[in-house]
Design a protein around this motif. Sequence first.
Motif, short mmCIF file in Angstrom:
data_model
loop_
_atom_site.label_atom_id
_atom_site.label_comp_id
_atom_site.label_asym_id
_atom_site.label_seq_id
_atom_site.Cartn_x
_atom_site.Cartn_y
_atom_site.Cartn_z
N THR A 260 1.14 -13.83 -2.59
CA THR A 260 2.00 -12.90 -1.85
C THR A 260 2.24 -11.61 -2.64
O THR A 260 2.12 -10.50 -2.10
N VAL A 261 2.58 -11.74 -3.91
CA VAL A 261 2.90 -10.56 -4.72
C VAL A 261 1.68 -9.66 -4.90
O VAL A 261 1.77 -8.43 -4.68
N PRO A 262 0.48 -10.16 -5.30
CA PRO A 262 -0.67 -9.25 -5.36
C PRO A 262 -1.01 -8.61 -4.02
O PRO A 262 -1.44 -7.45 -3.98
N MET A 263 -0.80 -9.35 -2.94
CA MET A 263 -1.09 -8.77 -1.63
C MET A 263 -0.15 -7.61 -1.32
O MET A 263 -0.58 -6.55 -0.84
N ILE A 264 1.14 -7.79 -1.62
CA ILE A 264 2.10 -6.72 -1.35
C ILE A 264 1.85 -5.52 -2.26
O ILE A 264 1.92 -4.36 -1.84
N VAL A 265 1.52 -5.77 -3.52
CA VAL A 265 1.40 -4.68 -4.48
C VAL A 265 0.07 -3.94 -4.33
O VAL A 265 0.03 -2.70 -4.43
N PHE A 266 -1.04 -4.66 -4.09
CA PHE A 266 -2.36 -4.04 -4.16
C PHE A 266 -3.03 -3.87 -2.79
O PHE A 266 -3.70 -2.87 -2.56
N ILE A 267 -2.86 -4.86 -1.91
CA ILE A 267 -3.63 -4.83 -0.66
C ILE A 267 -2.92 -4.04 0.43
O ILE A 267 -3.51 -3.18 1.09
N LEU A 268 -1.62 -4.29 0.63
CA LEU A 268 -0.91 -3.64 1.72
C LEU A 268 -0.83 -2.12 1.57
O LEU A 268 -0.99 -1.39 2.56
N PRO A 269 -0.57 -1.56 0.38
CA PRO A 269 -0.59 -0.09 0.27
C PRO A 269 -1.93 0.53 0.68
O PRO A 269 -1.97 1.55 1.37
N SER A 270 -3.02 -0.10 0.25
CA SER A 270 -4.34 0.42 0.64
C SER A 270 -4.53 0.32 2.15
O SER A 270 -5.08 1.24 2.79
N LEU A 271 -4.05 -0.80 2.72
CA LEU A 271 -4.18 -0.96 4.17
C LEU A 271 -3.35 0.09 4.92
O LEU A 271 -3.81 0.67 5.92
N PHE A 272 -2.14 0.38 4.45
CA PHE A 272 -1.31 1.40 5.08
C PHE A 272 -1.95 2.78 4.98
O PHE A 272 -1.89 3.58 5.92
N ILE A 273 -2.57 3.06 3.82
CA ILE A 273 -3.22 4.36 3.66
C ILE A 273 -4.38 4.51 4.64
O ILE A 273 -4.57 5.56 5.26
N VAL A 274 -5.16 3.44 4.80
CA VAL A 274 -6.30 3.51 5.70
C VAL A 274 -5.84 3.65 7.15
O VAL A 274 -6.43 4.41 7.95
N LEU A 275 -4.79 2.90 7.54
CA LEU A 275 -4.35 2.91 8.93
C LEU A 275 -3.51 4.12 9.29
O LEU A 275 -3.67 4.74 10.36
N ILE A 276 -2.58 4.48 8.40
CA ILE A 276 -1.63 5.54 8.73
C ILE A 276 -2.08 6.90 8.18
O ILE A 276 -1.64 7.94 8.66
N GLY A 277 -2.95 6.88 7.18
CA GLY A 277 -3.37 8.14 6.54
C GLY A 277 -3.93 9.17 7.51
O GLY A 277 -3.50 10.34 7.49
N PRO A 278 -4.88 8.82 8.38
CA PRO A 278 -5.42 9.83 9.32
C PRO A 278 -4.35 10.43 10.24
O PRO A 278 -4.33 11.64 10.48
N ALA A 279 -3.43 9.57 10.74
CA ALA A 279 -2.38 10.10 11.61
C ALA A 279 -1.46 11.05 10.85
O ALA A 279 -1.04 12.10 11.38
N VAL A 280 -1.13 10.73 9.61
CA VAL A 280 -0.28 11.61 8.80
C VAL A 280 -0.96 12.94 8.55
O VAL A 280 -0.35 14.02 8.63
N LEU A 281 -2.28 12.91 8.25
CA LEU A 281 -3.02 14.14 8.01
C LEU A 281 -3.06 15.02 9.28
O LEU A 281 -2.93 16.25 9.21
N LYS A 282 -3.29 14.37 10.42
CA LYS A 282 -3.31 15.13 11.69
C LYS A 282 -1.94 15.74 11.97
O LYS A 282 -1.82 16.89 12.42
#
Length: 326
Positions: A296-318
């Motif tokens: 759980t801890v490695p997933m929260i620290v390493f995987i979820l931030p990358s996933l948020f960047i991939v999913l939300i990053g394009p919308a934030v840039l637009k």
Amino acid sequence: MVDLSTLLPDWLKSEDVLAMIAGIAAMASFLIIWNALLVKDTLPDRIKNLEKRRNKLREDVVNQTRQRSQLIARETMMHRVVKKMQLMKGEKARQISVHLAQGGWRSKDALVTYLFARICLPIVFGGLGALYLFGTNPFEWVPSVSLGASAFLALIGYALPRLILKNQISKRYAAMRKSLPDALDLLVICTEAGLNLDSGLDRVCREVSNSAPELADEFGLTAIELGFLPDRKEALMNLARRVDFQSMTTLVNTLLQTEKYGTPLAVALRVLSAEMRDERLMKAEEKAARLPAIMTVPMIVFILPSLFIVLIGPAVLKAIDAFSGG
């Protein structure tokens, strides 16, 4: 059709040939049955093996005595310092000897080396630290801080031998705990084949000497003590003292019960082997069940931030482009 009587010599008739064949067949049948029913007495071989082990142990004791006498003759500085401070007497020294035996160091030199290290390492660490800190003062500390750092280094030097010994004991116990169920299965096979306890331990010791040298060392020493000591219970208790974890304690208690009450050894060891296999399976299942919580801890620290960047990053840039353009 050829008449076989014409092929035989004049003095040998076909009836004689049949009689000879019948006699040879009867003799062979008698020898086969006799060999199958003959029970070989293995007691002389066991007595010879026991005598060999006793002679070997006696030679080891004689060699150790000679080495000890030679060591006394040319006593080293470590021995003189430890003997001068009388550190090898008392209950504390006996407890340290037990811990050293648990780590695989059984000689008296190991006790002397350990005690000498406990004396000298604090002086060496503290002295070198004080010399470095007060002589060069690289961190520009006040004298009280440098003195505290030197005392801390001396404390590290005092605790270092104990930490090394504990680490050695834990590593040795982990290796023996991992190989004990397989060795116990071999011991079950040996006892069911008709071997007694000390012969079975000796056989298991030879079989697992390459894959589990720590356990082979303990089983081999126990097999020698079972044949040499007058009380078999003392040999088993020595094994429990040298290898002090739950599985080995359970094995020793089972062997003591079979020695005391005459329980069939193979049956008791088979039940214990099944329990150890179940325990090993339960530990594997426990590790598998603990894996999601650990991940759980490695997933929260390493995987979820990358996933948020991939999913939300394009919308934030637009959105940034839209607001900047407006």
